[in-house]
Motif scaffolding. Structure first.
Motif, PDB file in Angstrom:
ATOM      1  N   LEU A   1       0.858  -1.170   0.000  1.00 48.97           N
ATOM      2  CA  LEU A   1       0.000   0.000   0.000  1.00 48.97           C
ATOM      3  C   LEU A   1       0.902   1.230   0.000  1.00 48.97           C
ATOM      4  O   LEU A   1       1.885   1.285   0.752  1.00 48.97           O
ATOM      5  CB  LEU A   1      -0.928   0.041   1.216  1.00 48.97           C
TER       6      LEU A   1
ATOM      7  N   LEU B   1      -9.107  -6.119   3.458  1.00 55.22           N
ATOM      8  CA  LEU B   1      -9.163  -4.694   3.159  1.00 55.22           C
ATOM      9  C   LEU B   1     -10.506  -4.324   2.552  1.00 55.22           C
ATOM     10  O   LEU B   1     -11.198  -5.165   1.967  1.00 55.22           O
ATOM     11  CB  LEU B   1      -8.014  -4.269   2.247  1.00 55.22           C
TER      12      LEU B   1
ATOM     13  N   ARG C   1      -4.037   4.970  -8.537  1.00 57.16           N
ATOM     14  CA  ARG C   1      -4.312   3.836  -7.668  1.00 57.16           C
ATOM     15  C   ARG C   1      -5.686   3.983  -7.033  1.00 57.16           C
ATOM     16  O   ARG C   1      -6.276   5.065  -7.022  1.00 57.16           O
ATOM     17  CB  ARG C   1      -3.244   3.759  -6.573  1.00 57.16           C
TER      18      ARG C   1
ATOM     19  N   ARG D   1      -8.060   3.721  -3.578  1.00 56.92           N
ATOM     20  CA  ARG D   1      -7.922   3.980  -2.142  1.00 56.92           C
ATOM     21  C   ARG D   1      -8.529   2.811  -1.374  1.00 56.92           C
ATOM     22  O   ARG D   1      -9.621   2.338  -1.706  1.00 56.92           O
ATOM     23  CB  ARG D   1      -8.649   5.278  -1.792  1.00 56.92           C
TER      24      ARG D   1
ATOM     25  N   GLY E   1      -4.498   3.510   2.622  1.00 56.57           N
ATOM     26  CA  GLY E   1      -3.419   3.690   1.659  1.00 56.57           C
ATOM     27  C   GLY E   1      -3.951   3.507   0.254  1.00 56.57           C
ATOM     28  O   GLY E   1      -5.147   3.281   0.047  1.00 56.57           O
ATOM     29  N   TRP E   2      -3.058   3.629  -0.707  1.00 56.50           N
ATOM     30  CA  TRP E   2      -3.414   3.429  -2.110  1.00 56.50           C
ATOM     31  C   TRP E   2      -2.729   2.167  -2.618  1.00 56.50           C
ATOM     32  O   TRP E   2      -1.595   1.858  -2.226  1.00 56.50           O
ATOM     33  CB  TRP E   2      -2.948   4.619  -2.948  1.00 56.50           C
ATOM     34  N   LEU E   3      -3.403   1.446  -3.492  1.00 57.52           N
ATOM     35  CA  LEU E   3      -2.797   0.244  -4.059  1.00 57.52           C
ATOM     36  C   LEU E   3      -3.078   0.157  -5.547  1.00 57.52           C
ATOM     37  O   LEU E   3      -4.049   0.731  -6.062  1.00 57.52           O
ATOM     38  CB  LEU E   3      -3.278  -1.007  -3.327  1.00 57.52           C
TER      39      LEU E   3
END
Length: 250
Positions: free
Chosen positions: A32, A51, A63, A65, A75-77
């Protein structure tokens, strides 16, 4: 719009199913990031963690969120990192361990630390999976290895624990497994795992004389540069007496 738990349990991730509110259990580890683009690592999640998708990418190459559910950490993925590596699930139930149960698990927490130290490692900002850790990623992972979830970042961990009095050379109230916090008067920026006798295991970076996991101490006579640096920044200590309930932390 899909909501948490709406998809049949075990449905594999597909692009059209990545909707806000959908919940996924990871079948592989992933990163993340701290922003919607760029290299900055925020944390890492191992297989088995859950998640929730919070928001979709706003433009091609962005990405999505997300929020890890065991500790509420956002976080961002990369969408492609999740595709094929997750299964639809419902949010995990909080573990309501009491202080006595957590105390019984501390030997397992310390054993994780010894094993991690014995592996070749380097300091990694955002590192949570090992063998490369940042300071709070190491302490969170040590407790998670024993089934105890604590918050992700050092300042969050400081707020989460039961305070224990400590000062340089005065650590008689500390127990093995307590967390020791360092930083500026305004903010906690570093954490270590107390081993006993004022010694603590932590992951620190090259700028303070080490690159990875090592043992330092609170005794004033210890003149190792890493010990001296952090002793000057000692903020306090605390004991983990509860599990994180999965709510989002600021």
């Amino acid at each position: 719009m899909a909501r948490l738990g709406r998809l049949p349990e075990g449905t594999p991730v597909a692009l059209e199913l990545l909707t806000p509110g959908s919940c996924w259990r990871l079948t592989a580890p992933l990163n993340l990031y701290s922003h919607w683009r760029g290299p900055g690592l925020a944390t890492q999640a191992c297989a088995g963690r859950c998640l929730e998708v919070l928001a979709l990418p706003q433009a091609p190459g962005d990405r999505l969120r997300a929020r890890l559910l065991e500790d509420g950490y956002p976080g961002w993925l990369e969408p492609q990192d999740l595709l094929g590596h997750g299964r639809a699930t419902v949010p995990p139930r909080p573990r309501l361990l009491d202080a006595a149960s957590i105390a019984e698990a501390i030997p397992a927490v310390l054993a994780f630390g010894r094993q991690a130290q014995n592996q070749a490692n380097h300091y990694l900002w955002g590192g949570t999976l090992g063998p490369d850790f940042d300071c709070s990623g190491f302490t969170q992972s040590a407790f998670a290895s024993a089934g105890i979830w604590i918050p992700r970042d050092a300042y969050q961990q400081e707020r989460f624990v039961q305070p224990v009095a400590v000062a340089p050379g005065c650590y008689g109230l500390l127990r093995p497994g307590d967390l020791i916090f360092f930083g500026t008067p305004r903010r906690c920026t570093h954490v270590g795992l107390h081993l006993g006798g004022g010694r603590y295991l932590h992951s620190s970076g090259k700028e303070h004389g080490r690159d990875g996991l090592g043992v330092d101490g609170l005794d004033a006579h210890l003149d190792h540069p890493v010990s001296a640096h952090y002793r000057a920044e000692l903020r306090g200590a605390g004991r983990v007496v509860r599990c994180h309930d999965g709510t989002t932390l600021a």
